[in-house]
Structures are given as structure tokens and as C-alpha cells.
Enzyme design. Structure first.
Site, PDB file in Angstrom:
ATOM      1  N   LYS A  51       0.845  -1.201   0.000  1.00  0.00           N
ATOM      2  CA  LYS A  51       0.000   0.000   0.000  1.00  0.00           C
ATOM      3  C   LYS A  51       0.878   1.248   0.000  1.00  0.00           C
ATOM      4  O   LYS A  51       2.081   1.165   0.271  1.00  0.00           O
ATOM      5  CB  LYS A  51      -0.919  -0.016   1.223  1.00  0.00           C
ATOM      6  CG  LYS A  51      -0.179   0.055   2.558  1.00  0.00           C
ATOM      7  CD  LYS A  51      -1.098  -0.232   3.735  1.00  0.00           C
ATOM      8  CE  LYS A  51      -0.317  -0.205   5.048  1.00  0.00           C
ATOM      9  NZ  LYS A  51      -1.140  -0.678   6.185  1.00  0.00           N
ATOM     10  N   TYR A 283      16.209  30.227   9.283  1.00  0.00           N
ATOM     11  CA  TYR A 283      14.977  30.920   9.709  1.00  0.00           C
ATOM     12  C   TYR A 283      14.892  30.956  11.234  1.00  0.00           C
ATOM     13  O   TYR A 283      15.197  29.972  11.914  1.00  0.00           O
ATOM     14  CB  TYR A 283      13.759  30.161   9.204  1.00  0.00           C
ATOM     15  CG  TYR A 283      13.484  30.303   7.738  1.00  0.00           C
ATOM     16  CD1 TYR A 283      13.226  31.548   7.155  1.00  0.00           C
ATOM     17  CD2 TYR A 283      13.437  29.173   6.924  1.00  0.00           C
ATOM     18  CE1 TYR A 283      12.946  31.651   5.807  1.00  0.00           C
ATOM     19  CE2 TYR A 283      13.153  29.273   5.573  1.00  0.00           C
ATOM     20  CZ  TYR A 283      12.907  30.519   5.011  1.00  0.00           C
ATOM     21  OH  TYR A 283      12.630  30.617   3.696  1.00  0.00           O
TER      22      TYR A 283
HETATM   23  C1  LIG Z   1      -0.373  -1.738   6.846  1.00  0.00           C
HETATM   24  C2  LIG Z   1      -0.960  -3.025   7.263  1.00  0.00           C
HETATM   25  C3  LIG Z   1      -0.153  -4.171   7.431  1.00  0.00           C
HETATM   26  C4  LIG Z   1       1.361  -4.129   7.355  1.00  0.00           C
HETATM   27  O1  LIG Z   1       1.863  -3.724   8.612  1.00  0.00           O
HETATM   28  P1  LIG Z   1       3.449  -3.604   8.890  1.00  0.00           P
HETATM   29  O2  LIG Z   1       3.509  -3.188  10.305  1.00  0.00           O
HETATM   30  O3  LIG Z   1       3.965  -2.569   7.960  1.00  0.00           O
HETATM   31  O4  LIG Z   1       4.039  -4.942   8.640  1.00  0.00           O
HETATM   32  C5  LIG Z   1      -0.790  -5.377   7.683  1.00  0.00           C
HETATM   33  N1  LIG Z   1      -2.136  -5.455   7.818  1.00  0.00           N
HETATM   34  C6  LIG Z   1      -2.936  -4.368   7.711  1.00  0.00           C
HETATM   35  C7  LIG Z   1      -4.394  -4.503   7.884  1.00  0.00           C
HETATM   36  C8  LIG Z   1      -2.369  -3.118   7.445  1.00  0.00           C
HETATM   37  O5  LIG Z   1      -3.159  -2.044   7.355  1.00  0.00           O
END
Ligand SMILES: *Cc1c(COP(=O)(O)O)cnc(C)c1O
Length: 392
Positions: A51, A283
Site C-alpha cells: 500500500k 529561519y
Molecule cells: C499496513 C498493514 C499491514 C502491514 O503492517 P506492517 O507493520 O507494515 O508490517 C498489515 N495489515 C494491515 C491490515 C495493514 O493495514
């Protein structure tokens, strides 16, 4: 450490154009991390969460590298992300955490995405779509049951069926008409803390919900994220869903990281400035120069995902020398105190290591008061990106 440096040498040629940083993504290391996690899983299959553009690293390239390492199950959050993976991996199983609505059901089915159904309303919507006469009349591949995940909330209180919905589904399994349950899934809330009692409570709640559902015991199950894999075999079930660990983030804070580093980031030195008291830098004049020294201005800023919180807090390396960020982080620039660096090592057009084996993503995240996940997903689009394919 010398061997690590030769693996990621500074670019011998300046990056094309005027990019202020060079981002290297080691696809071989991602493949090695996948094999490492799969080896820890024994009986279970290892999937991959890609994702958010594979945590900022480039979903299509990363997914192809993972496929090459043997991965066949890919998880995304959104339909568009799934469509991008489908374009490069026609044979993969692609799961979408977003769920299904009456508006999105057709697009999910068209691209053969497998939604996680997160509440009874989503189950109803997908079941209704699966049973539409038009779909059934179309015949062929599209006419069978539609694959889905059933997502049960066991303690995250975010997405997933709550206990009363599990009970309603157990009472009336016909709600799933037209749906093939590929996996029952749940998500851990505190897996990176092995001692947190919430882990065992979620495991018990998951097994309890599976036992209540007629299909739940027979259907395969998916439970562990990256850190969940390290909680032991009780947490593995049939399909694991790691993201972060594939990309080099430590699955267990506080113990040595077993994952290979994937990302390195070098910033280009644009100018060097000899300074002396009582000058100030940047800044807000937050950094006051106290003695004779040198400041390097580097072409990376908060617009590139180098967080503003790193002002007067972050560190980088030039060769062996640790150099602190001084003054505030600007949109396109940071300033580093390079007074301790041998003069021939800090030159305009040269590079500083912002993320490297010596100062990995997690270390930079700690300095910024965040987690490696946020550093990776914020990596900017202005860097010159180099993908290496070396077998890891
Ligand atoms: C993002 C996500 C994962 C992956 O989690 P990590 O901690 O990056 O391994 C797994 N399951 C769901 C439902 C997620 O949203």
C-alpha cells in the site's frame, strides 16, 4: 562498516538535472527480506503489503521484485493501488483493505481485487453485487462467487466486524451468499511490543470469532503484520501480511534489526560557508554559531520529506564523521555543521549520507520523533531515484 560503504558508494557522476538528493532503493534487499520472513514462517505463506506506493518506494517495481522472490499475495489499501499492481502482475492475488461499497464493487471485481469486508454493510453490498442477474448472466470467469476477506476487529477499534456483527453473521451465514471467503483476517495493535498483553487478548478474540463462524474454522486465516511474525507460530496462521520489515524497518524496536537496509539517501552539498560567532543560521535564527566553523547547505528540505522536526535535532554522515543539522529545516534546504569533517571530504557538489547503513531509517525517525513508516512514506518525488536489482 567499510564493506557497507562500498555497497552504496556516492554516485561517481552528479545526478542528472539539479536534483538535491539521490535516493537508492535496493530491490535485492527487499527480495532478501521477503525470503528472510518467509523462512521464519515455516507452514504459513508470506504475503507483502505494498500500500501507499509500497511505503513510498515505488509499488510496481517493488511488487515485481517481490514476485521474483516468490511472493504471490499482495495487499493494498485502495482500488487504484490494486489496479497498479494488477497491471504488472496479472497472476497475483491482490487484496484491498478498503472494503467494498455498492459504488466500488464492480471495479473490484473487474480488476480481480479481493476486498477485505470490514462490516456487515460491506458484506451486504458485495454479496448483493455478486448475485446481480447481469453479472450471473455474463457467464465465464465473472460469474462464480466473488473472493473476499472477512476482517474481524479484535482490539484495534478501527476497521473490521465488531463482536455483535460477528454474532449476527454467525446467526445468519446466508449473508455471505455469492462470496467465497478466502481468508478470515484481523490486525494486531501492539505487535512490536511482545510483552503487551493485548497481543494474547487479540489472539484469543480472533480464535474465538473464528470458532463462532461456521466458515471461520475452515477458512484460512491471516493475522500477523511484520512484528506479528516475530511473536511466534501461534500468530502465523496461514498468510502473513508484512510491510515495514520488507522495507528494512526494525520489526522489534530495541533489539538488533534482522532486516537488510533497503533505502539510502544522499543529499547534495550546494554551498560551504565559513562561520564565526556571533552569526546565526537559518529561519528564526535558532542556531547561534559559538566558534569558528563550517556550515554546509544541502539541497533537501521538508518538501522532500526531511521533516521540519529534524531542525537542530537530525544527524547525517560525511564519511566517518557524524554531522548535526543546525538551524531550521527549510522547504528545499538544510544546513549541517561540518566543522569536524576533513576539508577535502566536504566540497560543493559532494554528498552527505542522510539515510545510510550507519544512520538507518529508524534512527532518522527517532530523531524526528516519528516512526520509520512515516519517513519512508514521506520520501519526496524530487530525488533522483536509483533502483538496484542486485540479488540480495
Ligand atoms: C499496513 C498493514 C499491514 C502491514 O503492517 P506492517 O507493520 O507494515 O508490517 C498489515 N495489515 C494491515 C491490515 C495493514 O493495514
Amino acid at each position: 562498516m567499510t564493506t557497507l560503504r562500498t555497497r552504496m558508494p556516492p554516485p561517481s557522476d552528479p545526478p542528472p538535472g539539479d536534483a538535491g538528493g539521490v535516493l537508492r532503493i535496493d530491490l535485492g534487499a527487499i527480495a532478501a527480506n521477503y525470503r528472510n520472513l518467509q523462512a521464519r514462517l515455516a507452514a504459513a505463506t508470506c504475503g507483502a503489503v505494498v500500500k501507499a506506493d509500497a511505503y513510498g518506494l515505488g509499488a510496481a517495481k517493488v511488487a515485481k521484485a517481490l514476485w521474483g522472490a516468490g511472493c504471490r499475495d499482495f495487499f493494498v489499501a485502495l482500488i487504484d493501488e490494486g489496479v497498479e499492481i494488477r497491471a504488472v502482475l496479472p497472476e497475483a492475488d491482490i487484496y484491498a483493505f478498503c472494503g467494498a461499497t455498492p459504488e466500488t464493487a464492480a471495479a473490484l471485481a473487474e480488476h480481480r481485487l479481493i476486498p477485505a469486508l470490514n462490516d456487515l454493510g460491506q458484506i451486504e453490498a458485495y454479496s448483493a453485487y455478486a448475485r446481480t442477474p447481469a453479472r450471473e448472466a455474463a457467464g465465464g470467469v465473472g460469474s462464480g462467487r466473488l473472493a473476499a476477506l472477512i476482517h474481524i476487529d479484535t482490539g484495534m477499534t478501527r476497521l473490521g466486524l465488531e463482536a455483535r456483527e460477528v454474532a449476527a453473521l454467525a446467526d445468519d451465514p446466508r449473508r455471505l451468499a455469492g462470496i467465497e471467503v478466502k481468508y478470515v483476517m484481523s490486525h494486531l495493535a501492539a505487535a512490536e511490543e511482545p510483552a503487551d498483553p493485548l497481543n494474547a487478548r487479540q489472539l484469543a478474540a480472533f480464535n474465538d470469532a473464528r470458532a463462532r463462524l461456521e466458515f471461520g474454522i475452515d477458512a484460512p486465516a491471516s493475522f500477523a503484520n511484520s512484528s506479528g511474525i516475530f511473536l511466534g507460530p501461534d500468530y502465523h496462521f496461514d498468510l502473513a501480511r508484512p510491510g515495514a520489515a520488507l522495507y528494512g524497518i526494525a520489526p522489534r524496536p530495541g533489539v538488533p534489526n534482522p532486516m537488510a537496509q533497503v533505502v539510502s539517501l544522499q543529499g547534495k552539498i550546494l554551498q560551504l560557508r565559513d562561520v564565526d560567532s556571533p552569526m546565526t543560521v537559518g529561519y528564526g535564527a535558532t542556531h547561534r554559531v559559538r566558534a569558528k566553523g563550517r556550515i554546509a547547505t544541502v539541497g533537501v528540505g521538508y518538501a522532500d520529506g526531511y521533516f521540519r522536526a529534524l531542525g537542530d535535532r537530525g544527524h547525517a554522515y560525511i564519511g566517518e564523521t557524524r554531522v548535526p543539522v543546525v538551524g531550521r529545516v527549510s522547504m528545499d534546504l538544510i544546513t549541517l555543521d561540518v566543522s569536524d569533517v576533513p576539508p577535502d571530504q566536504a566540497v560543493p557538489g559532494g554528498f552527505v549520507d542522510l539515510i545510510s547503513d550507519r544512520h538507518p531509517v529508524d534512527a532518522l525517525a527517532a530523531e524526528a520523533g516519528t516512526i520509520g513508516y512515516e519517513i519512508l512514506t514521506a520520501l519526496g518525488r524530487r530525488y533522483h531515484r536509483i533502483y538496484s536489482h542486485a540479488a540480495g
